[in-house]
Design a protein around this motif. Structure first.
Motif, PDB file in Angstrom:
ATOM      1  N   ALA A 114      11.375  48.759  44.832  1.00 30.87           N
ATOM      2  CA  ALA A 114      11.474  49.036  43.441  1.00 30.87           C
ATOM      3  C   ALA A 114      11.469  50.502  43.175  1.00 30.87           C
ATOM      4  N   TYR A 231       8.132  52.575  27.857  1.00 32.72           N
ATOM      5  CA  TYR A 231       9.895  52.911  27.747  1.00 32.72           C
ATOM      6  C   TYR A 231      10.279  52.828  26.454  1.00 32.72           C
ATOM      7  N   ILE A 258      19.374  52.223  33.266  1.00 30.33           N
ATOM      8  CA  ILE A 258      18.994  51.037  33.537  1.00 30.33           C
ATOM      9  C   ILE A 258      18.353  50.835  34.915  1.00 30.33           C
ATOM     10  N   LEU A 259      18.702  51.553  35.988  1.00 31.52           N
ATOM     11  CA  LEU A 259      17.831  51.171  37.078  1.00 31.52           C
ATOM     12  C   LEU A 259      16.444  51.628  37.106  1.00 31.52           C
ATOM     13  N   ALA A 262      14.552  48.931  35.092  1.00 30.45           N
ATOM     14  CA  ALA A 262      14.593  47.758  35.838  1.00 30.45           C
ATOM     15  C   ALA A 262      13.457  47.856  36.875  1.00 30.45           C
ATOM     16  N   ALA A 265      10.107  47.936  35.205  1.00 30.56           N
ATOM     17  CA  ALA A 265       9.629  46.641  35.036  1.00 30.56           C
ATOM     18  C   ALA A 265       9.188  45.893  36.102  1.00 30.56           C
ATOM     19  N   PHE A 266       9.818  45.628  36.986  1.00 34.72           N
ATOM     20  CA  PHE A 266       9.621  44.954  38.159  1.00 34.72           C
ATOM     21  C   PHE A 266       8.109  45.232  38.760  1.00 34.72           C
TER      22      PHE A 266
END
Length: 274
Positions: A114, A231, A258-259, A262, A265-266
């Motif tokens: 991640a 965020y 976006i990456l 993401a 968030a992961f």
């Protein structure tokens, strides 16, 4: 954390409006002067415990507050608000990797993947700097600011709960003000107009409230619980960057954004589950 992010974005807007005409040390010193007044007023009720600010961890946090403020001012003077804000949001990924490196949390390959994805996002955000109006040093300062933010939050988590948040906030703002004064010895300061004074005073009030809210958010709680709300910073930065400067991220930069979100968030989800 939501209040802190909103205040910090407004602080960045006012700093960016000032940093284009004033040298970094002057911005830090003048904003720090106003912020110190606000912070001392906020901490006046805890004045009997100001001696607790001599704790080494509070001193370390003050040092990181100085590097965060300086790199932030430099980045905002050289790059668009949304780009700087996006790169700063790699701080949660840095926190996750550092926590594993320090054995505060177990090593997990999924979190490393991640983090790698998030840093690919950073490269995509930086890549549109094929634009001649964006200096690469602005991106470098934003990444350094993110590293300083991550270290600051990790240190904040370790400060004893007996030390009031308002005392930590006051110590940090005074440290940044003094750093600006010393840096100003190497600069040529300009005369301040009403516009610059108003903007820096507004930035100081936002920074003080944001700092207090952030300290309160990061204490006595698992950072994975409050970190997702960081965020909201990107959302406000994108909106204000568009409204004030008409900044629109390039498609590749939007993909990088976006990456980063993401990956963050992961990482947060994984940490909370464990």
């Amino acid at each position: 954390m939501l209040v802190a992010m909103g205040c910090y974005v407004l602080n960045d807007v006012f700093v960016k409006l000032s940093a284009q005409q004033l040298p970094p040390g002057q911005v830090l010193a003048v904003r720090g002067f106003f912020a110190s007044l606000f912070a001392v007023a906020l901490a006046w009720g805890a004045r009997t415990r100001w001696r607790t600010a001599l704790c080494p961890l509070v001193g370390a946090r003050c040092g990181l507050e100085i590097t965060t403020a300086l790199t932030s001012v430099l980045a905002l003077s050289l790059a668009p608000l949304a780009t700087v804000s996006t790169l700063m949001m790699t701080a949660p990924l840095m926190i996750a990797v550092t926590a594993m490196a320090l054995h505060w949390e177990p090593w997990k390959s999924s979190r490393l993947v991640a983090a790698a994805v998030g840093f690919v996002g950073v490269l995509l955000v930086i890549q549109p700097s094929a634009r001649a109006d964006v200096a690469g040093s602005g991106h470098a300062c934003a990444v350094l600011c993110a590293a300083s933010l991550a270290a600051r939050d990790l240190v904040t988590r370790r400060i004893p709960g007996a030390i009031p948040s308002v005392v930590i906030t006051a110590a940090a703002t005074l440290a940044v003000c003094l750093a600006g004064v010393f840096l100003g010895l190497t600069e040529h300061w300009k005369a301040l107009g009403r516009h610059e004074i108003t903007a820096l005073a507004a930035a100081a009030s936002c920074a003080t409230l944001g700092s207090y809210a952030l300290v309160a958010a990061c204490r006595d709680v698992d950072l994975s619980v409050v970190t997702p709300f960081r965020y909201s910073f990107i959302v406000w930065a994108l909106l204000l960057g568009y409204v004030i400067w008409a900044d629109v991220p390039a498609p590749s930069a939007a993909l990088g954004l976006i990456l980063i979100i993401a990956a963050g968030a992961f990482t947060i989800r994984s940490t909370r589950r464990s």
